[in-house]
Design a protein around this motif. Structure first.
Motif, PDB file in Angstrom:
ATOM      1  N   HIS A 123      -9.367 -42.443  18.305  1.00  0.00           N
ATOM      2  CA  HIS A 123      -8.319 -42.034  17.367  1.00  0.00           C
ATOM      3  C   HIS A 123      -7.290 -41.219  18.126  1.00  0.00           C
ATOM      4  O   HIS A 123      -7.600 -40.648  19.171  1.00  0.00           O
ATOM      5  N   SER A 124      -6.095 -41.130  17.573  1.00  0.00           N
ATOM      6  CA  SER A 124      -5.076 -40.320  18.236  1.00  0.00           C
ATOM      7  C   SER A 124      -5.227 -38.863  17.800  1.00  0.00           C
ATOM      8  O   SER A 124      -5.818 -38.556  16.754  1.00  0.00           O
ATOM      9  N   VAL A 125      -4.641 -37.981  18.609  1.00  0.00           N
ATOM     10  CA  VAL A 125      -4.649 -36.555  18.278  1.00  0.00           C
ATOM     11  C   VAL A 125      -3.889 -36.330  16.966  1.00  0.00           C
ATOM     12  O   VAL A 125      -4.286 -35.513  16.133  1.00  0.00           O
ATOM     13  N   GLY A 126      -2.833 -37.095  16.767  1.00  0.00           N
ATOM     14  CA  GLY A 126      -2.079 -37.015  15.510  1.00  0.00           C
ATOM     15  C   GLY A 126      -2.928 -37.395  14.302  1.00  0.00           C
ATOM     16  O   GLY A 126      -2.869 -36.736  13.258  1.00  0.00           O
ATOM     17  N   GLN A 127      -3.723 -38.449  14.452  1.00  0.00           N
ATOM     18  CA  GLN A 127      -4.607 -38.869  13.345  1.00  0.00           C
ATOM     19  C   GLN A 127      -5.629 -37.784  13.032  1.00  0.00           C
ATOM     20  O   GLN A 127      -5.979 -37.549  11.873  1.00  0.00           O
ATOM     21  N   MET A 128      -6.120 -37.150  14.084  1.00  0.00           N
ATOM     22  CA  MET A 128      -7.140 -36.107  13.881  1.00  0.00           C
ATOM     23  C   MET A 128      -6.531 -34.931  13.112  1.00  0.00           C
ATOM     24  O   MET A 128      -7.130 -34.416  12.157  1.00  0.00           O
ATOM     25  N   ALA A 129      -5.326 -34.517  13.525  1.00  0.00           N
ATOM     26  CA  ALA A 129      -4.646 -33.413  12.836  1.00  0.00           C
ATOM     27  C   ALA A 129      -4.419 -33.782  11.364  1.00  0.00           C
ATOM     28  O   ALA A 129      -4.653 -32.967  10.458  1.00  0.00           O
ATOM     29  N   ALA A 130      -3.992 -35.016  11.125  1.00  0.00           N
ATOM     30  CA  ALA A 130      -3.696 -35.455   9.757  1.00  0.00           C
ATOM     31  C   ALA A 130      -4.958 -35.464   8.903  1.00  0.00           C
ATOM     32  O   ALA A 130      -4.942 -35.041   7.738  1.00  0.00           O
ATOM     33  N   ALA A 131      -6.071 -35.923   9.493  1.00  0.00           N
ATOM     34  CA  ALA A 131      -7.325 -35.993   8.735  1.00  0.00           C
ATOM     35  C   ALA A 131      -7.777 -34.593   8.309  1.00  0.00           C
ATOM     36  O   ALA A 131      -8.172 -34.379   7.160  1.00  0.00           O
ATOM     37  N   LEU A 132      -7.705 -33.640   9.239  1.00  0.00           N
ATOM     38  CA  LEU A 132      -8.137 -32.272   8.915  1.00  0.00           C
ATOM     39  C   LEU A 132      -7.207 -31.628   7.889  1.00  0.00           C
ATOM     40  O   LEU A 132      -7.659 -30.978   6.939  1.00  0.00           O
ATOM     41  N   ALA A 133      -5.904 -31.827   8.089  1.00  0.00           N
ATOM     42  CA  ALA A 133      -4.927 -31.215   7.180  1.00  0.00           C
ATOM     43  C   ALA A 133      -5.075 -31.795   5.772  1.00  0.00           C
ATOM     44  O   ALA A 133      -5.028 -31.058   4.781  1.00  0.00           O
ATOM     45  N   ALA A 134      -5.292 -33.114   5.690  1.00  0.00           N
ATOM     46  CA  ALA A 134      -5.425 -33.754   4.377  1.00  0.00           C
ATOM     47  C   ALA A 134      -6.639 -33.200   3.649  1.00  0.00           C
ATOM     48  O   ALA A 134      -6.577 -32.860   2.464  1.00  0.00           O
ATOM     49  N   GLU A 135      -7.733 -33.057   4.374  1.00  0.00           N
ATOM     50  CA  GLU A 135      -8.965 -32.581   3.755  1.00  0.00           C
ATOM     51  C   GLU A 135      -8.829 -31.141   3.251  1.00  0.00           C
ATOM     52  O   GLU A 135      -9.398 -30.774   2.236  1.00  0.00           O
ATOM     53  N   ARG A 136      -8.040 -30.352   3.967  1.00  0.00           N
ATOM     54  CA  ARG A 136      -7.878 -28.939   3.563  1.00  0.00           C
ATOM     55  C   ARG A 136      -6.697 -28.725   2.625  1.00  0.00           C
ATOM     56  O   ARG A 136      -6.419 -27.593   2.225  1.00  0.00           O
ATOM     57  N   GLY A 137      -5.961 -29.798   2.345  1.00  0.00           N
ATOM     58  CA  GLY A 137      -4.795 -29.674   1.474  1.00  0.00           C
ATOM     59  C   GLY A 137      -3.627 -28.970   2.156  1.00  0.00           C
ATOM     60  O   GLY A 137      -2.907 -28.201   1.536  1.00  0.00           O
ATOM     61  N   ILE A 156     -22.119 -40.999  13.029  1.00  0.00           N
ATOM     62  CA  ILE A 156     -21.216 -40.284  12.123  1.00  0.00           C
ATOM     63  C   ILE A 156     -19.785 -40.725  12.410  1.00  0.00           C
ATOM     64  O   ILE A 156     -19.235 -40.431  13.468  1.00  0.00           O
ATOM     65  N   GLY A 157     -19.198 -41.429  11.467  1.00  0.00           N
ATOM     66  CA  GLY A 157     -17.844 -41.959  11.649  1.00  0.00           C
ATOM     67  C   GLY A 157     -16.797 -40.853  11.558  1.00  0.00           C
ATOM     68  O   GLY A 157     -17.068 -39.735  11.091  1.00  0.00           O
ATOM     69  N   PHE A 158     -15.586 -41.192  11.998  1.00  0.00           N
ATOM     70  CA  PHE A 158     -14.467 -40.246  12.053  1.00  0.00           C
ATOM     71  C   PHE A 158     -14.174 -39.623  10.679  1.00  0.00           C
ATOM     72  O   PHE A 158     -14.069 -38.402  10.559  1.00  0.00           O
ATOM     73  N   GLU A 159     -14.081 -40.459   9.648  1.00  0.00           N
ATOM     74  CA  GLU A 159     -13.704 -39.932   8.318  1.00  0.00           C
ATOM     75  C   GLU A 159     -14.761 -38.950   7.801  1.00  0.00           C
ATOM     76  O   GLU A 159     -14.446 -37.838   7.388  1.00  0.00           O
ATOM     77  N   THR A 160     -16.016 -39.373   7.866  1.00  0.00           N
ATOM     78  CA  THR A 160     -17.110 -38.523   7.402  1.00  0.00           C
ATOM     79  C   THR A 160     -17.183 -37.233   8.214  1.00  0.00           C
ATOM     80  O   THR A 160     -17.325 -36.130   7.670  1.00  0.00           O
ATOM     81  N   GLY A 161     -17.090 -37.385   9.529  1.00  0.00           N
ATOM     82  CA  GLY A 161     -17.238 -36.234  10.420  1.00  0.00           C
ATOM     83  C   GLY A 161     -16.114 -35.229  10.246  1.00  0.00           C
ATOM     84  O   GLY A 161     -16.347 -34.018  10.184  1.00  0.00           O
ATOM     85  N   MET A 162     -14.881 -35.725  10.142  1.00  0.00           N
ATOM     86  CA  MET A 162     -13.734 -34.811  10.004  1.00  0.00           C
ATOM     87  C   MET A 162     -13.735 -34.133   8.629  1.00  0.00           C
ATOM     88  O   MET A 162     -13.336 -32.983   8.496  1.00  0.00           O
ATOM     89  N   LYS A 163     -14.201 -34.872   7.625  1.00  0.00           N
ATOM     90  CA  LYS A 163     -14.294 -34.295   6.277  1.00  0.00           C
ATOM     91  C   LYS A 163     -15.231 -33.082   6.305  1.00  0.00           C
ATOM     92  O   LYS A 163     -14.914 -32.016   5.783  1.00  0.00           O
ATOM     93  N   GLU A 164     -16.354 -33.245   6.960  1.00  0.00           N
ATOM     94  CA  GLU A 164     -17.305 -32.131   7.066  1.00  0.00           C
ATOM     95  C   GLU A 164     -16.726 -31.001   7.915  1.00  0.00           C
ATOM     96  O   GLU A 164     -16.794 -29.825   7.558  1.00  0.00           O
ATOM     97  N   PHE A 165     -16.100 -31.380   9.051  1.00  0.00           N
ATOM     98  CA  PHE A 165     -15.598 -30.380   9.999  1.00  0.00           C
ATOM     99  C   PHE A 165     -14.455 -29.554   9.403  1.00  0.00           C
ATOM    100  O   PHE A 165     -14.270 -28.387   9.751  1.00  0.00           O
ATOM    101  N   ALA A 166     -13.718 -30.164   8.491  1.00  0.00           N
ATOM    102  CA  ALA A 166     -12.559 -29.478   7.900  1.00  0.00           C
ATOM    103  C   ALA A 166     -12.946 -28.156   7.244  1.00  0.00           C
ATOM    104  O   ALA A 166     -12.151 -27.222   7.216  1.00  0.00           O
ATOM    105  N   THR A 167     -14.175 -28.078   6.726  1.00  0.00           N
ATOM    106  CA  THR A 167     -14.580 -26.843   6.038  1.00  0.00           C
ATOM    107  C   THR A 167     -15.854 -26.222   6.617  1.00  0.00           C
ATOM    108  O   THR A 167     -16.314 -25.204   6.115  1.00  0.00           O
ATOM    109  N   ALA A 168     -16.394 -26.832   7.666  1.00  0.00           N
ATOM    110  CA  ALA A 168     -17.641 -26.306   8.253  1.00  0.00           C
ATOM    111  C   ALA A 168     -17.396 -24.945   8.903  1.00  0.00           C
ATOM    112  O   ALA A 168     -16.269 -24.629   9.288  1.00  0.00           O
TER     113      ALA A 168
END
Ligand code: UD1
Length: 331
Positions: A265-279, A314-326
């Motif tokens: 995944h790109s660094v941009g995608q990672m930032a977007a995934a975390l930001a989306a999960e945290r609102g 552990i896929g990217f979506e699942t993992g980042m969702k957990e990491f966003a608030t872990a």
């Protein structure tokens, strides 16, 4: 098995301890945070008798601040590993699984339409300044395509951390040849997950973004955000260590494995995934750059799958969702 984990209180080490215990192994730990220094031979002489295998995670990590860090990297990572290996020989501990890193490769792999597999040198400040982030063919200067990097790629450590990780691999190979021991080097790609240390000069990008979001700041995405990495979850990394420990050992040498998710995944995608999960706040792509950064580095995960039976779960979506608030760890 009786297993000693170095760095057992750290981000990855603590997950390694949990996965070995869950698999029924008898685990002892050594960690600077508990006042046990790898470089102290007396400590090792106390802990190593009866141990079957050492999982070596203790290290000074990250890119560091400046050359003032060099002695510390060399001391903890190189000297510490040397003391450990010498003590393992004394106590007839014949198996080592060690944490290495994809940073030993330097840049990722690239293909030129005309010249095949090429190895671009470090990007120039002038190119980066102009927003030319992708490396070009060192022969013809044309655009190159990013390719996956296998374990047999040439080594090209470009910073103190990378140099000491490669030195650790070499020392472990020396030890294995001389003692008939078995050494496995796990070249982690970008590990993330619960207990990842908070934002420090030594932190990886996932922790930096997470810390920013927690503080209500937008993640600052460097370059154009399209740089590719393989983000691999820490529990998968712990499972990779277990798989290496439970695999049939290859005596007398060191075998290295990429430990990655296999889905870049790109660094941009990672930032977007975390930001989306945290609102929010939404990431900002800044165009800034760091001279020492590599553009893309993406793993070929096939050898670990074929020889260790390891595959990330552990896929990217699942993992980042957990990491966003872990909960994050302390450095
Ligand atoms: C990281 C680790 C390295 C480890 C490797 C594999 C650090 C500093 N680097 O290398 O030690 O061996 O993973 O696990 O720990 N970026 C931003 N914004 C920021 C910070 C970084 O966009 O605020 C970008 C960088 O420009 C780079 C990417 O994120 O393109 C990755 O940065 P980073 O995690 O620091 O380094 P890696 O090279 O991936």
């Amino acid at each position: 098995m009786k297993v000693m984990v170095t760095g057992s209180a750290g981000f990855i080490g603590s997950h390694v301890v949990e996965s070995f215990e869950a698999a029924g192994h008898e685990v002892s730990g050594l960690d600077l945070r508990d006042g046990a220094d790898l470089r102290d031979r007396d400590t090792l002489d106390r802990l190593l008798p009866e141990v079957d295998l050492v999982v070596h995670q203790a290290a000074k990590v990250g890119l560091g601040v400046n050359v003032a860090d060099l002695p510390d990297y060399a001391s903890v990572n190189v000297y510490g590993t040397a003391v450990l290996l010498a003590a393992m020989a004394t106590h007839h501990v014949g198996r080592l699984v060690m944490a290495s890193s994809m940073v030993v490769y330097g840049e990722g792999a690239y293909d030129c339409a005309e010249h095949g597999r090429v190895r671009p040198g470090p990007r120039s400040a002038a190119d980066l300044e102009r927003g030319r982030f992708d490396p070009s063919c060192p022969v013809c200067g044309e655009a190159v395509r990013s390719a996956v990097i296998g374990e047999d790629a040439p080594m090209d450590p470009r910073n103190a951390y990378a140099t000491t990780k490669l030195a650790q691999e070499h020392l472990a190979a020396n030890w294995a040849r001389e003692t008939g021991g078995s050494a496995v080097a796990l070249r982690y790609h970008n590990v993330y997950g619960p207990r990842m240390p908070r934002d420090t000069p030594y932190a990886g990008v996932a922790a930096i973004f997470r810390s920013a979001l927690e503080a209500g700041r937008a993640p600052r995405v460097f370059e154009d955000g399209c740089q590719m990495r393989d983000f691999v979850h820490v529990r998968d990394v712990a499972r990779a260590n277990l798989a290496a420990a439970e695999a049939e050992p290859v005596a007398g040498g060191l075998v290295a494995y990429n430990i990655a998710s296999g889905v870049p995944h790109s660094v941009g995608q990672m930032a977007a995934a975390l930001a989306a999960e945290r609102g929010g706040p939404e990431p900002v792509v800044t165009g800034e750059y760091r001279l020492g950064d590599v553009r893309h580095i993406v793993a070929a995960p096939g050898r670990a799958r074929a020889e260790l039976g390891f595959e990330a779960e552990i896929g990217f979506e699942t993992g980042m969702k957990e990491f966003a608030t872990a909960a994050l760890g302390t450095p």
